[in-house]
Design a protein around this motif. Structure first.
Motif, short mmCIF file in Angstrom:
data_model
loop_
_atom_site.label_atom_id
_atom_site.label_comp_id
_atom_site.label_asym_id
_atom_site.label_seq_id
_atom_site.Cartn_x
_atom_site.Cartn_y
_atom_site.Cartn_z
N ASP A 145 0.94 -1.43 0.04
CA ASP A 145 -0.07 0.47 0.03
C ASP A 145 0.88 0.90 -0.26
OD1 ASP A 145 0.94 -0.30 2.56
OD2 ASP A 145 -1.52 -0.09 3.53
N GLY A 146 2.03 1.21 -0.40
CA GLY A 146 2.88 1.92 -0.44
C GLY A 146 4.04 2.37 -1.82
N THR A 147 4.61 3.56 -2.01
CA THR A 147 4.91 3.80 -3.13
C THR A 147 6.65 4.76 -2.86
OG1 THR A 147 3.46 3.34 -4.50
CG2 THR A 147 5.42 3.98 -5.81
N VAL A 148 7.25 4.56 -4.19
CA VAL A 148 8.13 5.43 -3.32
C VAL A 148 8.75 5.76 -5.33
CG1 VAL A 148 11.07 5.87 -3.19
CG2 VAL A 148 9.63 4.79 -2.06
N LEU A 149 8.27 7.06 -5.15
CA LEU A 149 8.58 7.82 -6.76
C LEU A 149 10.70 8.56 -6.67
CD1 LEU A 149 5.72 9.80 -6.81
CD2 LEU A 149 5.49 7.46 -7.90
N TRP A 150 10.85 8.49 -7.58
CA TRP A 150 12.38 9.26 -8.29
C TRP A 150 11.67 10.19 -9.35
CZ3 TRP A 150 12.57 4.20 -5.93
CH2 TRP A 150 13.79 4.43 -4.69
N LEU A 151 12.06 11.57 -8.57
CA LEU A 151 11.71 12.75 -10.04
C LEU A 151 13.10 12.77 -10.34
CD1 LEU A 151 9.33 13.88 -8.28
CD2 LEU A 151 8.66 12.49 -9.92
N GLY A 152 13.39 13.26 -11.82
CA GLY A 152 14.67 13.26 -11.88
C GLY A 152 14.36 14.52 -13.06
N ARG A 153 15.88 15.12 -13.31
CA ARG A 153 16.00 16.19 -14.45
C ARG A 153 17.73 15.44 -14.49
NH1 ARG A 153 14.07 21.18 -13.06
NH2 ARG A 153 15.28 21.87 -14.39
N ASN A 154 18.29 17.12 -15.95
CA ASN A 154 19.79 16.91 -16.07
C ASN A 154 20.40 17.48 -14.94
OD1 ASN A 154 19.10 14.76 -18.18
ND2 ASN A 154 19.18 16.79 -19.50
N ARG A 155 19.51 18.48 -14.52
CA ARG A 155 20.72 19.45 -13.72
C ARG A 155 20.30 19.89 -12.42
NH1 ARG A 155 16.82 21.99 -15.72
NH2 ARG A 155 16.59 24.09 -16.11
N ALA A 156 20.77 20.08 -11.07
CA ALA A 156 19.95 20.28 -9.94
C ALA A 156 19.05 21.02 -10.62
CB ALA A 156 20.76 21.02 -9.27
N GLY A 157 17.89 21.27 -9.59
CA GLY A 157 16.64 21.58 -9.77
C GLY A 157 16.53 23.20 -8.85
N ARG A 158 15.60 23.69 -9.43
CA ARG A 158 15.72 24.76 -8.10
C ARG A 158 14.91 24.89 -6.76
NH1 ARG A 158 14.21 25.62 -13.64
NH2 ARG A 158 11.70 26.10 -12.97
N ASP A 159 14.80 25.53 -5.86
CA ASP A 159 14.11 25.92 -5.02
C ASP A 159 12.52 25.71 -5.20
OD1 ASP A 159 16.50 25.53 -2.92
OD2 ASP A 159 16.53 27.34 -2.65
N ALA A 160 12.42 27.10 -6.05
CA ALA A 160 10.56 26.83 -6.24
C ALA A 160 10.70 25.63 -6.84
CB ALA A 160 10.72 28.26 -7.42
N GLU A 161 11.27 25.03 -7.73
CA GLU A 161 10.50 23.75 -8.24
C GLU A 161 9.88 22.55 -6.97
OE1 GLU A 161 11.66 21.51 -12.09
OE2 GLU A 161 13.28 20.99 -10.93
N LEU A 162 10.88 21.97 -5.98
CA LEU A 162 10.64 21.83 -4.80
C LEU A 162 9.90 22.13 -3.95
CD1 LEU A 162 11.38 19.37 -3.79
CD2 LEU A 162 12.79 20.53 -2.14
N ALA A 163 9.45 23.55 -4.22
CA ALA A 163 8.39 23.85 -3.82
C ALA A 163 6.98 23.69 -4.54
CB ALA A 163 8.15 25.60 -3.24
N THR A 164 6.77 23.52 -6.09
CA THR A 164 5.87 23.41 -6.62
C THR A 164 5.17 21.51 -5.89
OG1 THR A 164 6.21 25.15 -7.93
CG2 THR A 164 4.51 23.44 -8.66
N LEU A 165 6.20 20.95 -6.10
CA LEU A 165 5.84 20.37 -5.93
C LEU A 165 5.35 19.34 -4.89
CD1 LEU A 165 6.44 16.54 -6.53
CD2 LEU A 165 8.63 16.89 -5.77
N VAL A 166 5.83 19.71 -3.60
CA VAL A 166 5.28 19.91 -2.31
C VAL A 166 4.08 20.71 -2.42
CG1 VAL A 166 5.57 21.19 -0.11
CG2 VAL A 166 7.35 19.92 -0.98
N GLY A 167 3.55 21.38 -3.12
CA GLY A 167 2.76 21.69 -2.67
C GLY A 167 1.59 21.20 -3.49
#
Length: 136
Positions: free
Chosen positions: A54-76
């Motif tokens: 009943d649980g899952t892990v997701l990995w989300l990736g990109r070529n370069r380091a993400g921006r703080d705003a991008e992580l905030a968008t994900l959390v939101g």
């Protein structure tokens, strides 16, 4: 991992990764949630791993380091979806991939200790001081 393992994995381990543990979201529902994450963020490289029945892990990736705003968008997005989630920081490369998993395990442990007072979506950043104190 061997080159064949990397190909069969279908996920670029050399990029920059963020891990999300969804302890109460089975694989099928996590796949649907992943569609929304891709639409809400610029994170297009994904790996979905059914961690338990009943649980899952997701990995989300990109070529370069993400921006703080991008992580905030994900959390939101996760918060607006009403799911319980633990979210790592972003880390690069194969070691970074493993590190993201260790971070969500640490976040999960803090969440368990806090019980009902834990944040619905908890990031490593939210609990880093607690984690660092427990390692001392």
């Amino acid at each position: 991992l061997s080159p064949a393992d990397l190909v069969s994995l279908g996920y670029d381990l050399m990029g920059c990764h963020v891990a999300v543990h969804l302890p109460d979201v089975p694989e099928g529902a996590a796949g649907r949630l992943l569609i929304g994450i891709r639409e809400a963020t610029s994170l297009r490289r994904t790996l979905l791993y059914p961690f338990s029945t009943d649980g899952t892990v997701l990995w989300l990736g990109r070529n370069r380091a993400g921006r703080d705003a991008e992580l905030a968008t994900l959390v939101g997005f996760l918060r607006s979806s009403g799911v319980v989630a633990s979210v790592s920081r972003a880390h690069a490369g194969v070691e970074g991939f493993a590190r993201t998993h260790r971070e969500i395990e640490s976040v999960d442990e803090v969440r368990r200790r806090r019980g009902a007072s834990a944040l619905q979506v908890t990031t490593f950043h939210d609990v880093a001081l607690t984690i660092n104190r427990s390692l001392e």
